[in-house]
Design a protein around this motif. Sequence first.
Motif, short mmCIF file in Angstrom:
data_model
loop_
_atom_site.label_atom_id
_atom_site.label_comp_id
_atom_site.label_asym_id
_atom_site.label_seq_id
_atom_site.Cartn_x
_atom_site.Cartn_y
_atom_site.Cartn_z
N GLU A 79 -3.03 6.14 -8.99
CA GLU A 79 -2.91 6.87 -10.27
C GLU A 79 -1.52 7.44 -10.44
OE1 GLU A 79 -7.19 8.92 -9.52
OE2 GLU A 79 -5.58 10.23 -9.69
N GLU A 80 -0.82 7.74 -9.36
CA GLU A 80 0.63 8.31 -9.61
C GLU A 80 1.56 7.09 -9.36
OE1 GLU A 80 -0.61 12.58 -7.59
OE2 GLU A 80 1.11 11.55 -6.67
N LEU A 81 1.49 6.28 -8.69
CA LEU A 81 2.53 5.04 -8.59
C LEU A 81 2.27 3.89 -9.42
CD1 LEU A 81 3.21 5.35 -4.74
CD2 LEU A 81 4.38 6.80 -6.43
N GLY A 82 1.05 3.69 -9.83
CA GLY A 82 0.68 2.48 -10.37
C GLY A 82 0.37 1.29 -9.51
N VAL A 83 0.58 1.67 -8.09
CA VAL A 83 0.46 0.62 -7.18
C VAL A 83 -0.46 1.06 -6.15
CG1 VAL A 83 1.54 -0.77 -5.33
CG2 VAL A 83 2.81 -0.30 -7.35
N ALA A 84 -1.46 0.46 -5.59
CA ALA A 84 -2.55 1.09 -4.60
C ALA A 84 -1.81 0.51 -3.11
CB ALA A 84 -3.73 0.39 -4.77
N VAL A 85 -0.85 1.20 -3.03
CA VAL A 85 -0.29 1.11 -1.60
C VAL A 85 -1.28 1.47 -0.37
CG1 VAL A 85 1.77 1.77 -0.08
CG2 VAL A 85 2.05 2.00 -2.41
N PRO A 86 -1.75 0.66 0.33
CA PRO A 86 -2.81 0.65 1.50
C PRO A 86 -2.12 1.59 2.51
CG PRO A 86 -1.79 -1.58 1.77
CD PRO A 86 -1.22 -0.94 0.28
#
Length: 200
Positions: A79-86
């Motif tokens: 939501e906040e970065l636009g990337v689902a960093v695992p």
Amino acid sequence: KGMASGQMSRDEALECTHCRHACHVLLYSETASHLFGRIPIRYIVLMQMRFDGLLGFPGGFVNPSEETLEEGLTRELLEELGVAVPVSKEDHVESCFSPPRSGTYSSSSHLILHFYVKKIEEEQIREIEKAAASTAADHGLEVLGMVRVPLYTTKSGGGLSCFLSHSFIGVARSQLMNSLLRLHLVSPGDLQEALRGSQR
Ligand code: APR
Ligand code: MG
Ligand code: MG
């Protein structure tokens, strides 16, 4: 340690079923770039300007009855970065009760903060910055922008010193300083100097 300092393990924290839980992460990478072609940047450390005008780490409220802490954190990062960093359990650093304004810690402060640190590649940092400023759902709303933390001190005293003089949410400022020391991104002496500078 223990309740007196507000610290607890990840498992102890999850035993508090009536508590709210929030997870945040410090993402960083190495970099070979130089400021003005002469000051080595050395590391890129990501923080964000929040909707409330305070600096903080990406992340947010998670619901442990529906998701693991790390799944919830990854959802917040999307939501906040636009990337689902695992982010995984191995990246967990510490959990503590959110200190109320009085500065005392107790289980009556029903918010538990979980803090993570994850090292990624410089290319991923650039990808995150690009997405956070364009496709991220929270862009311009809950997140006003991503910022990099200057780890150096310039001749005129700017850099880390000035950065630390800004206002931070909750315990973000000490999470940042503790991480810089633990990860050896800044030496204790350089941090001391920056702190002296930030009080001037
Ligand atoms: N240290 C201590 N507390 C923190 C830190 C930190 N580094 N970062 C955030 N917090 C606190 C915030 O004050 C907030 O109460 O943790 C809680 C959750 O973190 P946020 O990232 O702000 O939550 P998020 O789920 O991303 O969404 C923001 O919070 O204020 C509400 O209604 C607002 O829906 C919005 C939500
Ligand atoms: Mg959020
Ligand atoms: Mg958030």
